[in-house]
Design a protein around this motif. Structure first.
Motif, PDB file in Angstrom:
ATOM      1  N   GLN A   1       0.857  -1.188   0.000  1.00  0.00           N
ATOM      2  CA  GLN A   1       0.000   0.000   0.000  1.00  0.00           C
ATOM      3  C   GLN A   1       0.895   1.241   0.000  1.00  0.00           C
ATOM      4  O   GLN A   1       1.807   1.353   0.819  1.00  0.00           O
ATOM      5  CB  GLN A   1      -0.926   0.015   1.218  1.00  0.00           C
TER       6      GLN A   1
ATOM      7  N   TYR B   1      -6.250   4.326 -13.076  1.00  0.00           N
ATOM      8  CA  TYR B   1      -6.126   3.885 -11.684  1.00  0.00           C
ATOM      9  C   TYR B   1      -6.328   5.068 -10.728  1.00  0.00           C
ATOM     10  O   TYR B   1      -5.543   5.294  -9.806  1.00  0.00           O
ATOM     11  CB  TYR B   1      -4.762   3.244 -11.434  1.00  0.00           C
TER      12      TYR B   1
ATOM     13  N   LEU C   1      -7.551   7.433  -7.773  1.00  0.00           N
ATOM     14  CA  LEU C   1      -7.953   7.235  -6.381  1.00  0.00           C
ATOM     15  C   LEU C   1      -9.224   8.021  -6.107  1.00  0.00           C
ATOM     16  O   LEU C   1      -9.362   9.166  -6.531  1.00  0.00           O
ATOM     17  CB  LEU C   1      -6.840   7.709  -5.438  1.00  0.00           C
TER      18      LEU C   1
ATOM     19  N   ASP D   1      -6.663   8.012   0.330  1.00  0.00           N
ATOM     20  CA  ASP D   1      -6.726   6.556   0.167  1.00  0.00           C
ATOM     21  C   ASP D   1      -5.380   6.018  -0.301  1.00  0.00           C
ATOM     22  O   ASP D   1      -4.636   6.699  -1.004  1.00  0.00           O
ATOM     23  CB  ASP D   1      -7.797   6.168  -0.866  1.00  0.00           C
TER      24      ASP D   1
ATOM     25  N   LEU E   1      -2.865   3.547  -2.555  1.00  0.00           N
ATOM     26  CA  LEU E   1      -2.837   2.820  -3.820  1.00  0.00           C
ATOM     27  C   LEU E   1      -2.376   1.403  -3.490  1.00  0.00           C
ATOM     28  O   LEU E   1      -1.310   1.211  -2.909  1.00  0.00           O
ATOM     29  CB  LEU E   1      -1.864   3.470  -4.805  1.00  0.00           C
TER      30      LEU E   1
ATOM     31  N   GLN F   1      -4.938  -1.210  -7.808  1.00  0.00           N
ATOM     32  CA  GLN F   1      -6.282  -0.821  -7.363  1.00  0.00           C
ATOM     33  C   GLN F   1      -7.340  -1.844  -7.786  1.00  0.00           C
ATOM     34  O   GLN F   1      -8.447  -1.493  -8.170  1.00  0.00           O
ATOM     35  CB  GLN F   1      -6.655   0.564  -7.921  1.00  0.00           C
TER      36      GLN F   1
END
Length: 566
Positions: free
Chosen positions: A67, A85, A87, A92, A94, A113
């Motif tokens: 992460q 991809y 967010l 948050d 990835l 993701q």
């Protein structure tokens, strides 16, 4: 930053996950516990190639998941969004996950993701997020272009490099175009004229694809022309009846039926029946008109069957000749051939024009190369001075660098400069190429000093160091640890080390430990508590069970705290 990593069936690791914090984290443990393999797991998340030998014995596949957080890295976030991809929220993480197979397995997949990705896409997304320093990069130190790239990353005016590269790419395009002209031969001129002529002739139709279909339909109809006319005549006879015979046609019978139904309507209230027949009469009349039109079209003496067959034959021949599957492709082909013909007819003139453009572009590129060299030379004195200072602080008080730019005769993608880097770590010794005089330990310190200097000007998310403690110890190790701690104030720093003097400076310490069972061994990772960390530092200093080592570990931690507070 890298916030967490989970590995499953990776080397000696069965299944483990660790959370990582900002700042400075060290990975320690006995030799052979698997510390460097953990770094291999991390670089897999950047898109490095996986090895089947890393899959735990007895498993068909290994898994690595990480992460990442980079809420302020707008350029990377945009790159990810463009790749699909995006967010939902900048806060948050990835999530990147990889599965790769053993020699017996078949699975090798990547997700970003939760969406499937290729290794190339992963490299594009995260390949430059972590700056990895290990033995491979010590080798890169000896490659001139590596140092030049670092110098360019520190330029006061980076536009000089951008402008040079743009001009260089333009010159490449002109050379490519010139090479294409060199491949053209005037001997092909007459042959090309014939090709363009026949292609233009066939391209007169506005819609070649439909034109071919219409011709094929007409050819099919022509082959059945007599049968079609015979069938039309039967329909006419049914409508009008046979001439000179008693048999009445449908039209005559309908008139009789209309007459009788009207009589019926006068005798009863069924006059609507006649109205129904009127509708039938209209439809029958329309049918008869349409039938006669079809008859006229096939009775037309101008309907040239020979021309249709010849045209179709010509189309098929040209499709074979030019390897064309669909007739509509003739338009683009004709345009390309016509352009090639134009180039041939004006070949000498075009070559002369291009040669002039190339000459002018080279003059422009030479000016930009000169400006780029000037910008580099302006930076080099302070670059070398700060690099030397950093290396001297790392236990090489007499270290001296000599860095010069040597002009190359040809233009390259990075200018007309080549770096000549010489080094000496001993007072009074001759300066020599770095690879010939620097030991592994010296190279690790030289690289660390370079990273520290670059970090002051260039933002890097994560630094990952392996073998940074090669060939050092004592006071030098202490200084290296402090340097890494300073580096961690701006970036996340992950280090594999065997030295307590370095580990003591870390904000967090992860123990990589090998556990033995009766039939197998496995590696476990855990973040150490304050007390556990003192015990591990004591082990690294000489022995966990020795009171003197424990006391030394405590003193080392206290000293580090004092130094970092200053």
């Amino acid at each position: 930053m890298l916030a967490s990593i989970r590995v499953k069936n990776f080397a000696l690791v069965e299944d483990t996950e660790i959370q990582l914090e900002k700042g400075f984290t060290v990975f320690t443990g006995e030799t052979g516990a698997g510390k460097s393999l953990l770094l291999n797991a991390i670089v897999l998340l950047l898109g490095n190639r996986a090895s089947a030998s890393w899959v735990r014995k007895g498993a068909l596949k290994a898994e690595v998941e990480g992460q990442f957080y980079f809420p302020k890295d707008k350029e990377r976030l945009k790159r990810l969004a463009d790749m699909g991809y995006e967010l939902d929220d900048l806060s948050d993480p990835l999530v990147v996950r990889r599965e790769f197979a053993s020699a017996e397995g078949t699975v090798s997949r990547i997700w970003i993701q939760g969406k499937a990705a290729t290794r190339a896409q992963l490299q594009e997304a995260l390949g430059d997020l972590i700056e990895v320093s290990g033995q491979h990069e010590f080798l890169r130190l000896n490659k001139p272009n590596y140092i030049l790239e670092i110098i360019d990353s520190l330029l006061e005016n980076p536009k000089v490099l951008t402008q040079y590269k743009e001009s260089y790419e333009e010159l490449k395009k002109l050379h490519t175009e010139r090479s294409k002209l060199d491949l053209l031969s005037i001997d092909n001129l007459d042959f090309l004229k014939v090709e363009v002529s026949e292609l233009k002739d066939i391209c007169k139709s506005k819609d070649l694809a439909n034109y071919e279909e219409d011709l094929e339909r007409q050819a099919r109809e022509l082959s059945s022309r007599e049968k079609i006319l015979e069938q039309i005549e039967k329909c006419v006879l049914l409508l009008d009846g046979s001439a000179g015979a008693d048999a009445a046609g449908i039209s005559e019978l309908l008139r009789v039926l209309d007459k009788e139904s009207r009589k019926l309507g006068q005798l009863t209230s069924a006059d609507h029946l006649a109205e129904k027949l009127d509708q039938v009469s209209v439809l029958l009349s329309d049918f008869e008109s349409a039938l006669l039109k079809v008859k006229d079209s096939f009775s037309d003496t101008n309907f040239d069957e020979v021309e249709i067959v010849e045209t179709l034959s010509k189309l098929k021949r040209l499709k074979r000749k030019y390897s064309v599957l669909d007739a509509s492709e003739f338009y683009a082909l004709c345009e390309a051939k016509a352009e090639e013909l134009d180039q041939l007819e004006n070949l000498s003139e075009r070559r002369e024009v291009l040669d002039q453009k190339i000459l002018k572009q080279k003059e422009d590129l030479a000016k930009k190369a000169k400006a780029l060299s000037a910008a580099r030379n302006k930076l080099i004195p302070s670059f070398v001075s700060k690099w030397e200072k950093g290396v001297r602080e790392l236990g090489m008080p007499h270290a001296v660098f000599s860095l010069k730019l040597v002009a190359t005769p040809d233009f390259t993608s990075i200018g007309q400069d080549q770096v000549e880097l010489l080094f000496s770590s001993n007072k009074g010794h001759e300066l020599m190429p770095l690879a010939k005089v620097a030991s592994g330990g010296e190279l690790s310190r030289i690289l660390l000093s370079l990273k520290e200097y670059v970090a002051q000007s260039v933002s890097v998310g994560v630094y990952l160091f392996d073998e940074v403690d090669t060939g050092i110890g004592g006071e030098t190790a202490h200084i290296v640890g402090k340097k890494l701690a300073m580096l961690a104030k701006a970036s996340q720093v992950l280090v594999v080390t065997h030295l307590a003097q370095i580990a003591a400076f870390a904000d967090e310490q992860v123990l990589v430990e090998k556990k033995h069972a009766s039939q197998s061994s496995r590696t476990e990772l855990r973040v150490l508590t304050k007390e556990e960390r003192l015990s591990e530092l004591a082990r690294m200093l000489g022995g966990q069970k020795l009171d003197s080592a424990k006391k030394l570990a405590e003193d080392l931690v206290k000293q580090v705290k004092r130094e970092l507070r200053v």
